[in-house]
Design an enzyme around this catalytic site. Structure first.
Site, PDB file in Angstrom:
ATOM      1  N   HIS A 151       0.936  -1.412  -0.065  1.00 22.26           N
ATOM      2  CA  HIS A 151      -0.269   0.039  -0.059  1.00 22.26           C
ATOM      3  C   HIS A 151       0.802   1.403  -0.124  1.00 22.26           C
ATOM      4  O   HIS A 151       0.171   2.334  -0.131  1.00 22.26           O
ATOM      5  CB  HIS A 151      -0.842  -0.024   1.295  1.00 22.26           C
ATOM      6  CG  HIS A 151      -2.092  -0.933   1.101  1.00 22.26           C
ATOM      7  ND1 HIS A 151      -3.295  -0.378   0.629  1.00 22.26           N
ATOM      8  CD2 HIS A 151      -2.310  -2.085   1.394  1.00 22.26           C
ATOM      9  CE1 HIS A 151      -4.191  -1.589   0.603  1.00 22.26           C
ATOM     10  NE2 HIS A 151      -3.660  -2.290   0.996  1.00 22.26           N
ATOM     11  N   LYS A 210      -8.952  14.179   3.803  1.00 25.85           N
ATOM     12  CA  LYS A 210      -7.904  12.646   3.794  1.00 25.85           C
ATOM     13  C   LYS A 210      -7.092  12.991   4.959  1.00 25.85           C
ATOM     14  O   LYS A 210      -7.080  13.984   5.393  1.00 25.85           O
ATOM     15  CB  LYS A 210      -7.133  12.604   2.619  1.00 25.85           C
ATOM     16  CG  LYS A 210      -6.464  13.815   2.232  1.00 25.85           C
ATOM     17  CD  LYS A 210      -5.643  14.034   0.926  1.00 25.85           C
ATOM     18  CE  LYS A 210      -6.564  13.891  -0.417  1.00 25.85           C
ATOM     19  NZ  LYS A 210      -6.398  12.679  -1.131  1.00 25.85           N
ATOM     20  N   ARG A 211      -6.486  11.798   5.455  1.00 26.29           N
ATOM     21  CA  ARG A 211      -5.403  12.266   6.440  1.00 26.29           C
ATOM     22  C   ARG A 211      -4.464  13.205   6.297  1.00 26.29           C
ATOM     23  O   ARG A 211      -3.900  13.369   5.215  1.00 26.29           O
ATOM     24  CB  ARG A 211      -4.811  10.761   6.693  1.00 26.29           C
ATOM     25  CG  ARG A 211      -5.567   9.403   7.578  1.00 26.29           C
ATOM     26  CD  ARG A 211      -6.281  10.100   8.827  1.00 26.29           C
ATOM     27  NE  ARG A 211      -5.132  10.197   9.632  1.00 26.29           N
ATOM     28  CZ  ARG A 211      -4.784   9.177  10.421  1.00 26.29           C
ATOM     29  NH1 ARG A 211      -5.722   8.327  10.847  1.00 26.29           N
ATOM     30  NH2 ARG A 211      -3.776   9.251  11.388  1.00 26.29           N
ATOM     31  N   LYS A 224       0.787  14.307   1.213  1.00 25.05           N
ATOM     32  CA  LYS A 224      -0.710  14.563   0.475  1.00 25.05           C
ATOM     33  C   LYS A 224      -0.951  15.956   0.470  1.00 25.05           C
ATOM     34  O   LYS A 224      -1.591  16.589  -0.505  1.00 25.05           O
ATOM     35  CB  LYS A 224      -1.676  14.124   1.450  1.00 25.05           C
ATOM     36  CG  LYS A 224      -1.805  12.467   1.484  1.00 25.05           C
ATOM     37  CD  LYS A 224      -2.742  12.191   2.605  1.00 25.05           C
ATOM     38  CE  LYS A 224      -3.155  10.826   2.712  1.00 25.05           C
ATOM     39  NZ  LYS A 224      -3.951  10.026   1.680  1.00 25.05           N
ATOM     40  N   THR A 252      -8.329   6.506  -2.867  1.00 24.75           N
ATOM     41  CA  THR A 252      -9.658   6.161  -3.114  1.00 24.75           C
ATOM     42  C   THR A 252     -10.906   7.180  -2.915  1.00 24.75           C
ATOM     43  O   THR A 252     -11.757   7.441  -3.778  1.00 24.75           O
ATOM     44  CB  THR A 252     -10.153   4.869  -1.969  1.00 24.75           C
ATOM     45  OG1 THR A 252      -9.818   5.260  -0.963  1.00 24.75           O
ATOM     46  CG2 THR A 252      -9.577   3.812  -2.547  1.00 24.75           C
ATOM     47  N   LYS A 309     -14.323   8.512  -4.979  1.00 25.86           N
ATOM     48  CA  LYS A 309     -15.563   8.978  -4.570  1.00 25.86           C
ATOM     49  C   LYS A 309     -16.044  10.349  -4.972  1.00 25.86           C
ATOM     50  O   LYS A 309     -17.134  10.331  -5.529  1.00 25.86           O
ATOM     51  CB  LYS A 309     -15.533   8.925  -2.992  1.00 25.86           C
ATOM     52  CG  LYS A 309     -15.107   7.632  -2.355  1.00 25.86           C
ATOM     53  CD  LYS A 309     -14.767   7.918  -0.834  1.00 25.86           C
ATOM     54  CE  LYS A 309     -13.902   6.683  -0.241  1.00 25.86           C
ATOM     55  NZ  LYS A 309     -13.411   7.044   0.869  1.00 25.86           N
TER      56      LYS A 309
HETATM   57  C1  LIG Z   1     -12.045   7.209   1.446  1.00 25.32           C
HETATM   58  C2  LIG Z   1     -11.785   7.745   2.645  1.00 25.32           C
HETATM   59  C3  LIG Z   1     -10.304   7.794   3.027  1.00 25.32           C
HETATM   60  C4  LIG Z   1      -9.261   7.818   1.679  1.00 25.32           C
HETATM   61  O1  LIG Z   1      -9.107   9.119   1.007  1.00 25.32           O
HETATM   62  P1  LIG Z   1      -7.889   9.459   0.476  1.00 25.32           P
HETATM   63  O2  LIG Z   1      -7.928  10.679  -0.257  1.00 25.32           O
HETATM   64  O3  LIG Z   1      -7.546   8.158  -0.719  1.00 25.32           O
HETATM   65  O4  LIG Z   1      -6.580   9.437   1.102  1.00 25.32           O
HETATM   66  C5  LIG Z   1      -9.845   8.389   4.350  1.00 25.32           C
HETATM   67  N1  LIG Z   1     -10.664   8.569   5.230  1.00 25.32           N
HETATM   68  C6  LIG Z   1     -12.089   8.342   4.874  1.00 25.32           C
HETATM   69  C7  LIG Z   1     -13.048   8.493   6.039  1.00 25.32           C
HETATM   70  C8  LIG Z   1     -12.704   7.865   3.756  1.00 25.32           C
HETATM   71  O5  LIG Z   1     -13.896   7.696   3.444  1.00 25.32           O
END
Ligand SMILES: *Cc1c(COP(=O)(O)O)cnc(C)c1O
Length: 847
Positions: free
Chosen positions: A378, A569-570, A575, A677, A681
């Protein structure tokens, strides 16, 4: 602008999702009242919203039970190959609405609750998130479970039932504070404990050579108690199982103290053993070599493997081999997928079971292990790769340490056979790293112990082969694969965005829910002005609803006509939330410099949790909040620009935010984000993306065409070239006056007048120590943001792009991902059989 419909009002008017049968509605009302009375012991006079939530949850769960039992019965009868998805994280979020949708009782429940005079949305909001994950990796595991059930695969998720999931984030005076996530406080209506399947797990002790082989003796025992949660497939009456282990002290734990007379101490010490499943480690993409974490990893692997082997032996298939049990058939009946290296101790544990307990010869056991296990990588970030000190392994898992040395011995023989005398390569490929204290490289162990190794987006899988695992690729090229990540369209469109789901289904029907490729059919409506208007209206409603939530929960007012620019995101340096922040400050400076110039209003929202021990990530949160304070309270800025920090980003908040986004920020340094991911979305929900050629962004751009996405910045090759020639941030700083002003403001305390030095370290990172080359991408980022604003002003053009995005997102269904895992790694095909409805025949009991 009109008041947005509530999802409930919308659900009621929907025709495509079927009308509730009167009989079903009456049955649900009856069951609901029965649970309120007998399960919750309340009447309508004293019941709280929480009581109503639990009554509804139990009602919905009742609809699952016979499907669940029947599915497991079906697996026993047909004995298909089982898939085991091992993960230290399952970021499930809420279950109620998802279950109602997948089981097909949503409209009946809506109607029943309406007739009872209850607001179902208010009940749904009572449910705690199952926050047993940090971010993308944990949410991927949850999406995979949904897809495996929907595809009828005999799949099981295995993990840990953390008593405390990911912490709740509070922003106080601009800073993150963490609060424990006591998610089980009011009980969990979805789980069922299974004390009859409790399993002993050993730690510490020592190894003795005996005439019958190695024996692991004098261990400390902790029990693993399983809790099962149902995983319903969409519309197929399949219900799979997520089995999570909880640590339980053995009755005689610390009996020594008891015998010494310290009874109280003996009882108190029972907690020590049970600490193993107490709390999720809150690190995303970071390895923290804590002993308790190692115990968690082994606890999960050991309990799961015993369970897998128990089920294999009890299977019809197993029973047929009646004389001596034939473990060589294990890979035909079992696939084990390792979600990163976190569960990689499954490899030496399976070897220990086969060799020490089942007395198979080493090479037979090794062939079985490799043919059964597969590993998903990952990340390529060095700080995230697990490297456990051999001293720690020797103490906690002495037999496993021996087995790892033995695996390494044979592995290095293979390396030497292929590259005689290449000692440097041998050192690089060893499972044991010698520099700076002996450590086991868990990724190397995972590759050697697996028949398949995959990255999670095409570009990431290429980087693995060319860079991170180059030597291993040269040794066993046939193992290396790509499986581009995906998301489940049930949760991430049908459930979270009923408005858009309807607009889509009214045009192309409902096939897309299980065949997301069908969204391609929307391409022909990209320039259709009536379809554009429908899509635009839904987005407006979603934005208005989010604006109301922001005002209600956070007391912030936003302009719903502004461009909603969102990065959730985190928080991590790679990032590049800081790059987003540099853009915010740039826009602010432009408004201040020329207040009357034309400006496309934006609401910039950033959300995400920082690991509690990650100093820089926490500082970035503080900077964003302090910048927001200055921007939001400047009368010259007015409605043009707002900066919102979205507190406590989690699955449930994602479901509310993403449908309201216009612009999705996916701006990691090329080569650092394995897939992402979140990007998928947003695309599926009709946001446009500003992003780098990193992770799955590359494939998103390919699917929709470069003209429908805002790609900017360095490519992986350009980043590598910059790395080679040497990055000098000052060059960019000196050359670009807007950038210089922004950095100077951060440096000199413009946003922190009370403490001018507050953000000096941030400026220092940007100018001196930046591993992620923010200033090198700044100019291209700002230019592309200007382009975004320009296109947003041309709404027909924007909407055409939005529709192209939605129509091109079919590839990013986790159904597609899972079908590929099944075909290329597990040797398992989808089973599209719809199991019978519960009432269609008598319930069967499981043996
Ligand atoms: C999808 C999701 C992530 C992943 O987000 P990235 O932008 O791909 O890092 C992190 N936290 C939550 C709550 C999510 O639903």
């Amino acid at each position: 602008m009109t008041t947005p419909q509530t999802d409930f009002e919308r659900r009621k008017q929907i025709s495509v999702r079927g009308i509730a049968e009167v009989a079903d509605v009456n049955e649900i009302k009856k069951t609901f009242n029965r649970h309120l009375h007998y399960t919750l012991v309340k009447d309508r006079n004293v019941a709280t919203v929480r009581d109503y939530y639990f009554a509804l949850a139990h009602t919905v769960k009742d609809h699952l039970v016979s499907r669940w039992i029947r599915t497991q019965q079906y697996y026993y009868e047909t004995d298909p190959k089982r898939v085991y998805y091992l993960s230290l994280e399952f970021y499930m979020g809420r279950s109620l609405t998802n279950t109602m949708i997948n089981v097909g009782i949503q409209s009946a429940c809506d109607e029943a609750l309406y007739q009872l005079g209850l607001n179902i949305e208010e009940l749904e909001d009572v449910e705690e998130d199952a926050g047993l994950g940090n971010g993308g990796l944990g949410r991927l595991a949850a999406c995979f479970l949904d897809s495996m059930a929907t595809l009828g695969m005999a799949a099981y998720g295995y993990g840990i039932r953390y008593e405390y999931g990911i912490f709740a984030q509070k922003i106080i005076n601009g800073e993150q504070q963490e609060e424990p996530d006591d998610w089980l406080r009011f009980g969990n209506p979805w789980e069922k404990d299974r004390p009859e399947y409790m399993i002993p797990i050993n730690f510490y002790g020592h190894v003795e050579d005996t005439p019958t082989g190695k024996k692991w003796l004098n261990t400390q025992v902790v029990f693993a108690l399983p809790y099962d949660s149902p995983v319903p497939g969409y519309g197929n009456n399949v219900v799979n199982t997520l089995r999570l282990w909880s640590a339980k002290s053995p009755i005689d734990f610390n009996l020594k103290f008891f015998n010494d007379g310290d009874y109280i101490q003996a009882v108190l010490d029972r907690n020590l053993a049970e600490n193993i499943s107490r709390v999720l480690y809150p690190n995303d993409n970071f390895f923290e070599g804590k002993e308790l974490r190692l115990k968690q990893e082994y606890f999960m692997c050991a309990a799961t493997l015993q369970d897998i082997i128990r089920r294999f032996k009890a299977s019809k298939f197993g029973c047929r081999e009646n004389i001596r049990f034939n473990f060589e058939l294990l890979p035909e009946k079992v696939a084990i997928q390792l979600n990163d290296t976190h569960p990689s101790l499954a490899i030496p544990e399976l070897m220990r079971i086969l060799v020490d307990i089942e007395h198979l010869p080493w090479d037979v056991a090794w062939k079985i292990t490799v043919a059964t296990c597969a590993y998903t990588n990952h990340t390529v970030l060095p700080e995230a790769l697990e490297r456990w000190p051999t001293t720690m392994l020797e103490s906690i898992l002495p037999r496993h340490m021996q087995i790892i040395y033995q695996i390494n011995h044979f592995h290095l023989e293979d390396v030497l056979k292929k590259w005689p005398g290449d000692m440097d390569r041998m050192r690089r490929m060893s499972l044991i790293e010698e520099d700076g204290g002996k450590r086991v490289n868990m990724a190397h162990l995972s590759i050697v112990g697996s028949h398949a190794v995959n990255g999670v987006a095409r570009i990431h899988s290429e980087i693995i082969k060319k860079d991170l695992f180059k030597d291993f690729y040269e040794l066993t090229p046939e193992k290396f694969q790509n499986k581009t990540n995906g998301i489940t369209p049930r949760r991430w469109l049908l459930m979270c965005n009923p408005g858009l789901s309807d607009v889509i289904s009214n045009r192309i029907g409902e096939e897309w829910i299980v065949h997301l490729d069908q969204l391609r059919q929307l391409k022909k409506f990209a320039k259709d002005s009536s379809f554009q208007t429908e899509v635009m209206k839904v987005k407006q409603e979603n934005k208005l609803r989010l604006a109301e939530l922001l005002e209600k929960d956070y007391g912030v007012k936003v302009n719903p006509a502004s461009l909603f620019d969102i990065q959730v995101k985190r928080i991590h340096e790679y990032k590049r939330q800081l790059l987003n922040c540099l853009h915010i400050i740039t826009l602010y400076n432009r408004i201040k410099k020329n207040p009357s110039a034309k400006f496309t209003p934006r609401t910039i929202m950033i959300g995400g949790k920082a690991a509690p021990g990650y100093y820089t990530a926490k500082k970035i949160i503080k900077l964003i909040n302090f910048v927001g304070n200055v921007v939001n309270n400047d009368p010259i800025v007015g409605d043009k620009l707002k900066v919102i920090y979205l507190e406590n980003y989690r699955v449930t908040l994602a479901e509310k935010i993403i449908p309201a986004a216009d612009l999705s920020e996916q701006i990691s340094t090329a080569g650092t984000e394995a897939s992402g991911t979140g990007n998928m979305k947003f695309m599926l929900n009709g946001a446009l993306t500003i992003g780098t050629l990193d992770g799955a962004n590359v494939e998103m751009a390919e699917e929709m065409g470069n003209e429908n996405i805002f790609i900017f910045g360095m490519t992986v090759d350009e980043v590598e070239a910059l790395q080679r020639t040497g990055y000098n941030a000052y060059e960019y700083y000196e050359k670009n006056p807007e950038l210089k002003q922004v950095i100077d403001q951060i440096q000199n305390g413009f946003f922190s007048p009370g403490n001018p030095d507050e953000f000096k370290d941030i400026a220092d990172i940007l100018l001196k120590y930046d591993r992620f080359y923010l200033l090198a991408d700044y100019e291209a980022y700002i230019a592309m943001q200007d382009k975004v604003s320009q296109v947003y002003e041309n709404q027909p053009k924007w909407l055409q792009m939005v529709i192209h995005n939605i129509a091109s997102s079919g590839k990013f269904s986790s159904d597609r991902t899972i079908i590929e895992y099944g075909k290329d790694i597990w040797g398992v095909e989808p089973n599209y059989t719809k199991l019978p409805e519960p009432h269609e025949s008598r319930d069967l009991q499981l043996g």
